[in-house]
Design a protein around this motif. Structure first.
Motif, PDB file in Angstrom:
ATOM      1  N   ALA A   1      -4.898  -9.781  31.010  1.00 46.13           N
ATOM      2  CA  ALA A   1      -4.624 -10.125  32.411  1.00 46.13           C
ATOM      3  C   ALA A   1      -3.330 -10.923  32.527  1.00 46.13           C
ATOM      4  CB  ALA A   1      -5.789 -10.923  32.993  1.00 46.13           C
ATOM      5  N   ASP A   2      -3.095 -11.844  31.590  1.00 44.54           N
ATOM      6  CA  ASP A   2      -1.860 -12.621  31.600  1.00 44.54           C
ATOM      7  C   ASP A   2      -0.655 -11.722  31.323  1.00 44.54           C
ATOM      8  OD1 ASP A   2      -0.473 -15.365  31.472  1.00 44.54           O
ATOM      9  OD2 ASP A   2       0.115 -14.433  29.577  1.00 44.54           O
ATOM     10  N   SER A   3      -0.816 -10.757  30.426  1.00 44.70           N
ATOM     11  CA  SER A   3       0.264  -9.820  30.124  1.00 44.70           C
ATOM     12  C   SER A   3       0.636  -9.015  31.363  1.00 44.70           C
ATOM     13  CB  SER A   3      -0.141  -8.875  28.983  1.00 44.70           C
ATOM     14  OG  SER A   3      -0.342  -9.581  27.785  1.00 44.70           O
ATOM     15  N   ARG A   4      -0.388  -8.630  32.141  1.00 44.78           N
ATOM     16  CA  ARG A   4      -0.105  -7.877  33.367  1.00 44.78           C
ATOM     17  C   ARG A   4       0.732  -8.731  34.338  1.00 44.78           C
ATOM     18  NH1 ARG A   4      -2.007  -3.442  35.943  1.00 44.78           N
ATOM     19  NH2 ARG A   4      -3.634  -3.093  34.365  1.00 44.78           N
ATOM     20  N   LYS A   5       0.340  -9.990  34.519  1.00 39.34           N
ATOM     21  CA  LYS A   5       1.076 -10.864  35.431  1.00 39.34           C
ATOM     22  C   LYS A   5       2.513 -11.075  34.942  1.00 39.34           C
ATOM     23  CE  LYS A   5      -2.939 -13.538  37.007  1.00 39.34           C
ATOM     24  NZ  LYS A   5      -3.562 -14.885  37.005  1.00 39.34           N
ATOM     25  N   ARG A   6       2.652 -11.263  33.641  1.00 43.93           N
ATOM     26  CA  ARG A   6       3.986 -11.502  33.084  1.00 43.93           C
ATOM     27  C   ARG A   6       4.872 -10.268  33.260  1.00 43.93           C
ATOM     28  NH1 ARG A   6       5.624 -10.238  28.227  1.00 43.93           N
ATOM     29  NH2 ARG A   6       3.485  -9.964  27.498  1.00 43.93           N
ATOM     30  N   LEU A   7       4.321  -9.088  33.002  1.00 42.36           N
ATOM     31  CA  LEU A   7       5.088  -7.859  33.161  1.00 42.36           C
ATOM     32  C   LEU A   7       5.453  -7.622  34.618  1.00 42.36           C
ATOM     33  CD1 LEU A   7       3.195  -5.524  30.660  1.00 42.36           C
ATOM     34  CD2 LEU A   7       5.505  -6.435  30.398  1.00 42.36           C
ATOM     35  N   GLU A   8       4.560  -7.967  35.531  1.00 46.46           N
ATOM     36  CA  GLU A   8       4.865  -7.820  36.962  1.00 46.46           C
ATOM     37  C   GLU A   8       6.025  -8.731  37.357  1.00 46.46           C
ATOM     38  OE1 GLU A   8       1.228  -8.600  38.977  1.00 46.46           O
ATOM     39  OE2 GLU A   8       0.505  -6.527  38.842  1.00 46.46           O
ATOM     40  N   ARG A   9       6.025  -9.972  36.851  1.00 47.64           N
ATOM     41  CA  ARG A   9       7.130 -10.885  37.150  1.00 47.64           C
ATOM     42  C   ARG A   9       8.451 -10.338  36.605  1.00 47.64           C
ATOM     43  NH1 ARG A   9       3.459 -14.980  35.609  1.00 47.64           N
ATOM     44  NH2 ARG A   9       4.522 -15.150  33.584  1.00 47.64           N
ATOM     45  N   MET A  10       8.414  -9.817  35.394  1.00 49.09           N
ATOM     46  CA  MET A  10       9.629  -9.273  34.784  1.00 49.09           C
ATOM     47  C   MET A  10      10.152  -8.086  35.585  1.00 49.09           C
ATOM     48  SD  MET A  10       8.601  -9.463  30.731  1.00 49.09           S
ATOM     49  CE  MET A  10       9.956  -8.388  30.286  1.00 49.09           C
ATOM     50  N   LYS A  11       9.224  -7.202  35.996  1.00 45.32           N
ATOM     51  CA  LYS A  11       9.659  -6.015  36.732  1.00 45.32           C
ATOM     52  C   LYS A  11      10.145  -6.374  38.131  1.00 45.32           C
ATOM     53  CE  LYS A  11       7.380  -2.349  34.190  1.00 45.32           C
ATOM     54  NZ  LYS A  11       6.870  -0.964  34.292  1.00 45.32           N
ATOM     55  N   LYS A  12       9.563  -7.395  38.731  1.00 46.15           N
ATOM     56  CA  LYS A  12      10.048  -7.844  40.041  1.00 46.15           C
ATOM     57  C   LYS A  12      11.445  -8.450  39.914  1.00 46.15           C
ATOM     58  CE  LYS A  12       5.677  -8.643  42.480  1.00 46.15           C
ATOM     59  NZ  LYS A  12       4.768  -9.641  43.085  1.00 46.15           N
ATOM     60  N   PHE A  13      11.663  -9.182  38.830  1.00 46.75           N
ATOM     61  CA  PHE A  13      13.001  -9.737  38.592  1.00 46.75           C
ATOM     62  C   PHE A  13      13.998  -8.605  38.385  1.00 46.75           C
ATOM     63  CE2 PHE A  13      16.448 -11.494  36.082  1.00 46.75           C
ATOM     64  CZ  PHE A  13      16.702 -12.694  36.706  1.00 46.75           C
TER      65      PHE A  13
END
Length: 505
Positions: free
Chosen positions: A311-323
């Motif tokens: 779940a944390d990996s999903r949030k981190r990847l979403e932040r990276m892709k939004k950036f």
């Protein structure tokens, strides 16, 4: 030429014998039909006159006439300076009368010193009076110097062009969608898992993914190269991080096995030559990955379960892709903005920018990688002409970016807060490899604080344009990029730095 320095002194020496014979500056109609703005700076009952000729949208010629009385302070300073440098029998040092200095050393030497001291002041006053924004150093020419009467000079200098910023709210761009798949998450977990892999010796033939310890010996024309011997090198089969052909040579060998293969050397004294390489395998080790379970989650992170880690990996990847999405939007909006604005290009500034970028690449970035420009172009598959054309295009974009965004900063009254500047300084310090304190000290000592403020302000200006534009993802959905969002602002500043060529290598 530089305004004040040895060049100016040499010019004055050449002019000393003939300036008094030069005609007065022309008056009346401009024969070249150039726009001229004439201004006067009252000084009691005396007047310093300055005129501005617009040579083209990015270059002007200032003509300045200075009544000789205005040189008094500089003449006094010149006599004082010469007094401290020379000795005359019968006078104490520093107490030599002006008339004696004129007799012994010549009035011309005093005039040189005085004019050289006065030029910066009168040039700056003329620039400020005309409300110009100069770019770089001016080219100065003393046109008249009559002792006791007049100093006249011209100064040609590039200036910032006046820009018209059109309505940019109609800009529309399309960017990638932010989508994190299960495959993305598993790939991220596998990368983390790979970092915690262990190795163990095995008594079997080496296979892809195994780590082999090898000794290497390279020969060219039957002779072992001085720098062609290496021992105890660990290599992961299939990584492609050593010589071409080594994977096939060591696959299937056990510890103690030997093989020979040919490969083109990528570096060293025989770079580019075909070599016969002998490889001895001294050890074979397998990589063992940890089990994907809760124990691994606790080992590799602060989470107790594997599901929490995912779940944390999903949030981190979403932040990276939004950036990444924000960065892509800002790059595309910037490109569209540049197309909207007509920007006259100062040729001297462009030439200097191209030379600076080329120098930085050759002497800093490539030097750190052990490459020269010729090798770099060979790797890139580019000719020198193609490289020069690309460099000029990049420099033009950088100059246009700064001009346009600076205009928007003024138009939108963009300000930079202390916290924003501090955050930017911290990021620049990190990318430079310096501590924040060291970087801040270097910035202050180098007078670079305005430069950093400008970078942040231009980043905020770009974020403002992006906020006004229409940004859609690949599915056609309109997305909002808040220019007050910290990550959005940071992405905008990085995009501006990349366009201007100020990003650290």
């Amino acid at each position: 030429m530089t305004l004040w320095g040895s060049s100016c002194l040499r010019l004055l020496c050449k002019l000393r014998a003939r300036v008094s014979a030069l005609p007065s500056l022309p008056t009346g109609r401009d024969p070249l039909n150039l726009s001229r703005i004439t201004r006067s700076q009252p000084q009691g009952d005396r007047t310093v006159k300055s005129a501005v000729e617009t040579l083209n949208p990015t270059r002007v010629r200032l003509t300045v006439e200075v009544p000789f009385e205005e040189l008094k302070a500089s003449l006094d300073a010149a006599y004082k300076k010469i007094n401290q440098q020379v000795t005359v029998k019968g006078f104490r040092q520093g107490k030599i009368p002006a008339r004696v200095i004129d007799q012994r050393f010549g009035r011309g030497a005093v005039l040189e010193e005085a004019v050289n001291d006065a030029l910066p002041k009168f040039y700056t006053e003329a620039i400020n009076e005309a409300e110009l924004n100069p770019l770089g150093q001016p080219e100065v020419d003393i046109t008249e110097l009559k002792d006791g009467e007049l100093l006249a000079f011209t100064a040609e200098v590039d200036i910032r062009p006046t820009l018209e910023i059109p309505d940019y709210s109609g800009i529309e761009v399309t960017v990638d969608s932010v989508e994190v798949t299960d495959e993305d998450i598993e790939k991220s977990i596998e990368q983390l898992r790979d970092r915690f892999a262990t190795t163990a010796p095995v008594e079997r033939a080496a296979a892809e993914g195994d780590i082999v310890t090898v000794d290497l010996e390279a020969k060219v024309d039957g002779e072992v190269l001085e720098d062609g011997v290496a021992k105890g090198v660990d290599y992961t089969i299939g990584s492609g991080q050593l010589l071409d052909g080594i994977d096939e040579a060591v696959t299937g060998l056990e510890a103690g096995g030997t093989a020979t293969f040919t490969s083109e050397l990528k570096g060293g004294s025989a770079e580019g030559k075909e070599a016969e390489v002998k490889v001895d395998v001294t050890a074979v080790k397998s990589r063992e990955l940890p089990e994907l379970d809760d124990d691994f989650a606790q080992l590799a992170s602060e989470f107790d379960t594997l599901e929490e880690l995912r779940a944390d990996s999903r949030k981190r990847l979403e932040r990276m892709k939004k950036f990444d999405q924000a960065t892509q939007a800002q790059e595309k909006v910037l490109d569209e903005l540049i197309k909207l604005v007509e920007v006259p290009m100062p040729e001297k500034l462009l030439e200097d920018e191209v030379n600076t970028r080329k120098h930085n690449l050759e002497h800093h970035q490539l030097g750190q990688m052990g490459l020269d420009l010729a090798k770099y172009l060979e790797i890139q598959g580019k000719s020198a002409e193609e490289f020069d054309a690309e460099l000029k295009e990049q420099a033009e974009k950088g100059i246009k970016t700064q001009f346009i965004l600076d205009e928007i900063v003024n138009k939108e009254k963009v300000s930079v807060g202390q916290d924003e500047l501090t955050e930017h300084l911290m990021r620049r310090a990190q990318s430079s490899g310096m501590s924040p304190d060291q970087f801040a000290q270097a910035v202050v000592e180098g007078g670079q604080v305005p430069m950093l403020v400008g970078e942040v302000a231009r980043g905020k200006a770009l974020a403002t344009v992006v906020e006004a534009a229409t940004v859609k993802d690949a599915s056609g959905e309109v997305i909002s990029l808040d220019d007050e969002d910290e990550e959005t602002a940071e992405a905008a500043t990085e995009v501006v730095e990349a366009a201007e060529g100020t990003t650290e290598a």
